[in-house]
Scaffold this active site. Structure first.
Site, PDB file in Angstrom:
ATOM      1  N   TYR A 196      41.898  67.442  19.006  1.00 37.36           N
ATOM      2  CA  TYR A 196      41.583  67.199  17.598  1.00 37.36           C
ATOM      3  C   TYR A 196      42.654  66.347  16.915  1.00 37.36           C
ATOM      4  O   TYR A 196      42.446  65.862  15.800  1.00 37.36           O
ATOM      5  CB  TYR A 196      41.437  68.519  16.822  1.00 37.36           C
ATOM      6  CG  TYR A 196      40.206  69.335  17.187  1.00 37.36           C
ATOM      7  CD1 TYR A 196      39.262  68.860  18.084  1.00 37.36           C
ATOM      8  CD2 TYR A 196      39.988  70.580  16.625  1.00 37.36           C
ATOM      9  CE1 TYR A 196      38.150  69.618  18.421  1.00 37.36           C
ATOM     10  CE2 TYR A 196      38.868  71.342  16.953  1.00 37.36           C
ATOM     11  CZ  TYR A 196      37.959  70.849  17.859  1.00 37.36           C
ATOM     12  OH  TYR A 196      36.846  71.599  18.184  1.00 37.36           O
ATOM     13  N   LYS A 249      41.129  73.894  31.777  1.00 37.92           N
ATOM     14  CA  LYS A 249      40.396  73.343  32.916  1.00 37.92           C
ATOM     15  C   LYS A 249      41.371  72.559  33.791  1.00 37.92           C
ATOM     16  O   LYS A 249      41.356  71.328  33.843  1.00 37.92           O
ATOM     17  CB  LYS A 249      39.205  72.505  32.438  1.00 37.92           C
ATOM     18  CG  LYS A 249      38.067  73.424  31.989  1.00 37.92           C
ATOM     19  CD  LYS A 249      36.714  72.810  31.899  1.00 37.92           C
ATOM     20  CE  LYS A 249      36.222  72.125  33.122  1.00 37.92           C
ATOM     21  NZ  LYS A 249      35.313  72.951  33.961  1.00 37.92           N
ATOM     22  N   ASP A 255      33.365  80.840  18.524  1.00 40.57           N
ATOM     23  CA  ASP A 255      31.994  80.928  17.995  1.00 40.57           C
ATOM     24  C   ASP A 255      31.124  81.745  18.954  1.00 40.57           C
ATOM     25  O   ASP A 255      30.265  82.529  18.529  1.00 40.57           O
ATOM     26  CB  ASP A 255      31.379  79.528  17.828  1.00 40.57           C
ATOM     27  CG  ASP A 255      31.548  78.964  16.413  1.00 40.57           C
ATOM     28  OD1 ASP A 255      32.615  79.224  15.808  1.00 40.57           O
ATOM     29  OD2 ASP A 255      30.635  78.276  15.920  1.00 40.57           O
ATOM     30  N   ASP A 298      38.027  76.782  19.792  1.00 41.54           N
ATOM     31  CA  ASP A 298      37.007  76.592  18.761  1.00 41.54           C
ATOM     32  C   ASP A 298      35.650  77.051  19.289  1.00 41.54           C
ATOM     33  O   ASP A 298      34.919  77.827  18.649  1.00 41.54           O
ATOM     34  CB  ASP A 298      36.987  75.099  18.390  1.00 41.54           C
ATOM     35  CG  ASP A 298      36.209  74.811  17.125  1.00 41.54           C
ATOM     36  OD1 ASP A 298      35.634  75.754  16.540  1.00 41.54           O
ATOM     37  OD2 ASP A 298      36.162  73.632  16.714  1.00 41.54           O
ATOM     38  N   ASP A 328      35.177  77.094  31.452  1.00 40.38           N
ATOM     39  CA  ASP A 328      33.708  77.203  31.574  1.00 40.38           C
ATOM     40  C   ASP A 328      33.329  78.572  32.144  1.00 40.38           C
ATOM     41  O   ASP A 328      32.424  79.242  31.651  1.00 40.38           O
ATOM     42  CB  ASP A 328      33.117  76.035  32.398  1.00 40.38           C
ATOM     43  CG  ASP A 328      33.854  75.777  33.704  1.00 40.38           C
ATOM     44  OD1 ASP A 328      34.920  76.391  33.944  1.00 40.38           O
ATOM     45  OD2 ASP A 328      33.366  74.943  34.508  1.00 40.38           O
TER      46      ASP A 328
HETATM   47  C1  LIG Z   1      38.061  71.689  11.215  1.00 42.67           C
HETATM   48  C2  LIG Z   1      36.944  72.616  11.598  1.00 42.67           C
HETATM   49  C3  LIG Z   1      35.653  72.083  11.077  1.00 42.67           C
HETATM   50  C4  LIG Z   1      36.895  72.847  13.078  1.00 42.67           C
HETATM   51  C5  LIG Z   1      36.281  74.168  13.442  1.00 42.67           C
HETATM   52  O1  LIG Z   1      35.118  74.277  13.710  1.00 42.67           O
HETATM   53  C6  LIG Z   1      37.123  75.340  13.472  1.00 42.67           C
HETATM   54  O2  LIG Z   1      38.328  75.252  13.293  1.00 42.67           O
HETATM   55  O3  LIG Z   1      36.596  76.420  13.754  1.00 42.67           O
HETATM   56 MG   LIG Z   2      34.710  76.143  14.732  1.00 39.87          MG
END
Ligand SMILES: CC(C)CC(=O)C(=O)O
Ligand SMILES: [Mg+2]
Ligand SMILES: NC(=O)C1=CN([C@@H]2O[C@H](COP(=O)(O)OP(=O)(O)OC[C@H]3O[C@@H](n4cnc5c(N)ncnc54)[C@H](O)[C@@H]3O)[C@@H](O)[C@H]2O)C=CC1
Length: 368
Positions: free
Chosen positions: A142, A192, A253, A249, A225
């Protein structure tokens, strides 16, 4: 003594909606627990772009560096999709993380008992789940250079660079090991290394730090993975997961759905310890601005309220009060309150964002 200072940056979309409920919890602590904060508010993301033409004004950045902790809602939204990349809302958040040097991002995924039936996975796979993802937050793909969209021959090429120094890996590894010592002393590092040199270096440095200074930690390594697959197959095999910016990140999620909803996952982003005081810190839910539900009273405020609980624990040395908030949320869920994200199609009538806030405040009152 002066009250601890908090800068609130509610941001865009559902950010201000969930932050409104956090503000009520903050006020509750002032009224009922004699725990008051010196709260200031400012703009970030699209809201800051609309006002100032930049997703983070320099004055806001300066204030973030002064306060004891920053609370952030979320940034971004379709309105800003076509903006030049340099002024996109998300760049405001990345600048905050970078300039505050918040290299260690803690993303706990805990499955509350009342939601074990609702998780995307079978109840026995998630019941009692309590894992901590430690995500490197200020480097990696990033932030690496070169980046951009360039002309190459007769076509364009989009470039991002995954770059990690030994020092960057070393410091986030230490933060994961320190944290693991207060939990089960088990860390799984994910990268990885089979296909990325940065992954090879990551694995080497993490192992070296463990061997030199944390021999009591049980360290394992896993390709990311496979890690994603194992997270949904048998998540309770993990305690602390240490990983880089991009994988962290995505994996967090994914972990969110083990708990029932992305609306449940808080985070703390911490810098290096400063002398005797707490580290620089920013607290935010893991979710984004959720444009699909913004403005409809549907957002789940729990991730943002749990992020404030993390602030109580990590920035203000108020672990018992943090537990009070978490227990109140547990009670509200056990009593059956559900925002729409926590129920299926035929689950009944969901509560609104404000009603969830009402229920949490009532449970806090009952905790006294
Ligand atoms: C800068 C964010 C949009 C990136 C992201 O999805 C996060 O940090 O969870
Ligand atoms: Mg995120
Ligand atoms: N930290 C941040 O500020 C983040 C910002 N974003 C930005 O947010 C915008 C939207 O991104 P998406 O990919 O849609 O991710 P998102 O996290 O905003 O939403 C993904 C899905 O989860 C749901 N959801 C998220 N939070 C929820 C909550 N509290 N209650 C109920 N449902 C919730 C949304 O309705 C949506 O269906 C983009 O501009 C993105 O860049 C995305 C992730 C993190």
């Amino acid at each position: 003594m002066a009250n601890p200072s908090l800068l609130i940056l509610a941001g865009d979309g559902i950010g201000p909606e969930v932050m409104d409920q956090v503000k009520r919890v903050i006020a509750w602590f002032g009224d009922k627990r004699d725990l008051s904060f010196d709260v200031s508010e400012d703009l970030v993301g699209g809201a800051a772009y609309d006002a100032h033409g930049t997703p983070l004004h320099d004055d806001t950045m300066a204030r973030a560096l002064e306060v004891d902790a920053v609370l952030l809602g979320a940034v971004g939204g379709p309105k800003y999709d076509d903006l030049d990349f340099s002024v996109k809302p998300e760049r405001g958040l990345l600048r905050l993380r970078k300039e505050m040097d918040l290299f260690s991002n803690l993303r706990p995924a805990q499955c509350f008992d009342a939601l074990a039936d609702f998780s995307s996975l079978k109840k026995d796979i998630v019941a009692g789940l309590d894992i901590m993802i430690v995500r490197e937050l200020t480097s990696g793909v990033y932030f690496g250079e070169p980046r951009g969209i360039f002309e190459e021959g007769n076509e364009r090429v989009g470039i991002n660079t995954q770059r990690y120094t030994e020092g960057e890996i070393d410091r986030v590894a230490r933060s994961a090991f320190e944290l693991a010592r207060r939990r089960s002393s088990k860390v799984c590092s994910m990268e990885k290394a089979n296909v990325m040199e940065s992954g090879i270096l990551w694995r080497e440095v993490v192992q070296k730090v463990r061997d030199a200074d944390y021999p009591d930690i049980e360290l394992s390594h896993m390709y990311a993975d496979n890690g994603a697959m194992q997270l949904v197959r048998a998540p309770k095999q993990f305690d602390v997961i240490l990983t880089d910016n991009l994988f962290g990140d995505i994996l967090s999620d994914c972990a969110a759905m083990l708990t029932g909803s992305l609306g449940m996952l808080p985070s703390a982003s911490l810098g290096a310890p400063t002398g005797d005081g707490p580290p620089r810190a920013l607290y935010e839910p893991v979710h984004g601005s959720a444009p699909d539900i913004a403005g409809q009273g549907k957002a789940n405020p729990i991730a943002c309220i749990l992020s404030f609980a993390m602030a109580l624990r990590y920035s203000f040395d108020q672990g018992e009060e943090a537990t009070r908030v978490e227990t109140a949320i547990e009670k509200v869920l056990a009593d059956g309150a559900r925002t729409a994200d926590l129920m299926g199609e035929d689950g009944g009538t969901p509560v609104t964002t404000t009603q969830m806030g009402d229920a949490i405040l009532a449970a806090l009152d009952q905790s006294l």
